[in-house]
Design an enzyme around this catalytic site. Structure first.
Site, mmCIF file in Angstrom:
data_model
loop_
_atom_site.group_PDB
_atom_site.id
_atom_site.type_symbol
_atom_site.label_atom_id
_atom_site.label_comp_id
_atom_site.label_asym_id
_atom_site.label_seq_id
_atom_site.Cartn_x
_atom_site.Cartn_y
_atom_site.Cartn_z
ATOM 1 N N ALA A 89 6.344 -1.579 -4.562
ATOM 2 C CA ALA A 89 6.982 -0.999 -3.682
ATOM 3 C C ALA A 89 5.752 0.512 -2.860
ATOM 4 C CB ALA A 89 8.244 -0.774 -3.077
ATOM 5 N N HIS A 90 5.755 0.868 -2.499
ATOM 6 C CA HIS A 90 4.497 1.878 -1.797
ATOM 7 C C HIS A 90 4.425 3.072 -2.464
ATOM 8 C CE1 HIS A 90 7.581 4.539 0.164
ATOM 9 N NE2 HIS A 90 8.444 3.412 0.202
ATOM 10 N N ASP A 91 3.455 3.224 -3.238
ATOM 11 C CA ASP A 91 2.862 4.637 -3.408
ATOM 12 C C ASP A 91 3.055 4.761 -5.131
ATOM 13 O OD1 ASP A 91 2.887 6.688 -1.748
ATOM 14 O OD2 ASP A 91 4.241 6.016 -0.574
ATOM 15 N N ARG B 142 7.515 4.541 -4.849
ATOM 16 C CA ARG B 142 7.423 6.171 -5.432
ATOM 17 C C ARG B 142 7.871 5.732 -7.099
ATOM 18 N NH1 ARG B 142 9.254 7.493 -0.793
ATOM 19 N NH2 ARG B 142 11.116 7.990 -1.532
ATOM 20 N N ARG C 82 0.485 -1.149 0.073
ATOM 21 C CA ARG C 82 -0.103 0.095 0.141
ATOM 22 C C ARG C 82 0.987 1.154 0.308
ATOM 23 N NH1 ARG C 82 -3.007 1.466 4.546
ATOM 24 N NH2 ARG C 82 -1.715 -0.508 6.005
#
Length: 299
Positions: free
Chosen positions: A217-219, A237, A195
């Site tokens: 991975a996140h974002d 990101r 998330r």
């Protein structure tokens, strides 16, 4: 939310100027229409902060505040350690459901979910005709569209890997965002999709296809019709455009942007952003024809 309201959960905050915000982020984060609270601890980032029109409030030091370089319209919190204060605020906001509120699961009647899958008990959406195989774990904060296939062994909506080392201890940063998987996505076996951390979403857009053993991975945001082959690792990101091909065992570093219609060849290690219609190869990855010329030169 107004900055002054934060004092209800963090009484020690030193608020110099109130402002309303609805997101947390950094100077380099991409936003839509959010009103953002960011931290500002190094003057070299002043221009980036002022150029980012979504940032309306800052956590900064007394030394920077006293220099009067921050425009009066910004909300302001004074802190000895703005970055640490930023993440402490974020963690409190996660606990108080600032980013999204819990809700009862919404699972379509036509979804096919194996008895061997594990679905957490709140805040999950699974759309029409989606298939969830045995051994899949779906965590709260996962939004899954229509006609999605998630193969055995996958973990969706896991916690992002984000920690802060303040020199004396390591602080775990709570995961405040969601994992959003849009219509017609297919995820093969043993993949992991984190998330978003700072309230944003990790997004797999329509018709994205993931092969086996991929970490998202996140974002991260993956554009429509992008194919990602086995063993690829995406750091946090990362933004990947539409109609891309990411080759076997490629690694893409954090914060990188890959344009539309790009090809990342097998084993490439990408540490710089890649423009539209490019092919890159190597470790560290460079334009493919330059990489081939280099290989020829050392034979």
């Amino acid at each position: 939310m107004r900055i002054i309201e934060l004092k209800e959960v963090m009484a020690n905050l030193e608020v110099m100027n109130d402002s309303e915000f609805n997101a947390l982020g950094m100077a380099t984060t991409k936003f839509n229409n959010e009103r953002v609270l960011a931290f500002f601890s190094d003057e070299k980032y002043l221009e980036a902060i002022l150029d980012n029109k979504n940032i309306v409030a800052l956590i900064t030091t007394k030394q920077i505040y006293d220099k009067k370089i921050i425009p009066d319209e910004y909300g302001l919190i004074i802190s000895d350690d703005p970055k640490l204060q930023f993440y402490e605020i974020h963690n409190k906001l996660v606990e108080n459901e600032f980013y999204w509120a819990k809700f009862e699961n919404k699972i379509a009647d036509t979804a096919v979910i194996s008895d061997g899958a594990y679905i957490e008990d709140h805040s999950i959406v699974i759309g029409e005709n989606s298939v969830i195989e045995a051994g899949v774990v779906i965590h709260s904060g996962s939004i899954i569209g229509d006609n999605v296939i998630i193969r055995s062994g996958c973990k969706i909506g896991t916690n992002g890997f984000q920690f802060l080392n303040d020199g004396t201890k390591v602080i775990s940063v709570k995961t405040g965002g969601r994992a959003v998987i849009k219509d017609n996505v297919e995820i093969q076996h043993n993949c992991c999709v984190d998330r978003g951390v700072l309230g944003g979403d990790t997004i797999l857009s329509k018709y994205v296809k993931l092969d086996n053993f991929i970490h998202v991975a996140h974002d991260d945001i993956i554009g429509e019709r992008t194919f990602i082959t086995a063993g690829v690792k995406l750091a946090g990101r990362v933004t990947i455009g539409e109609d891309c091909w990411i080759g076997v065992n490629a690694t893409i570093s954090n914060g990188i942007t890959i344009g539309n219609n790009c090809k990342i060849t097998l084993g490439a290690v990408v540490t710089r952003s890649v423009p539209d219609n490019s092919t890159v190869s190597g470790n560290f990855a460079i334009e493919h024809s330059r990489f081939i010329d280099f290989i020829k030169s050392i034979r």
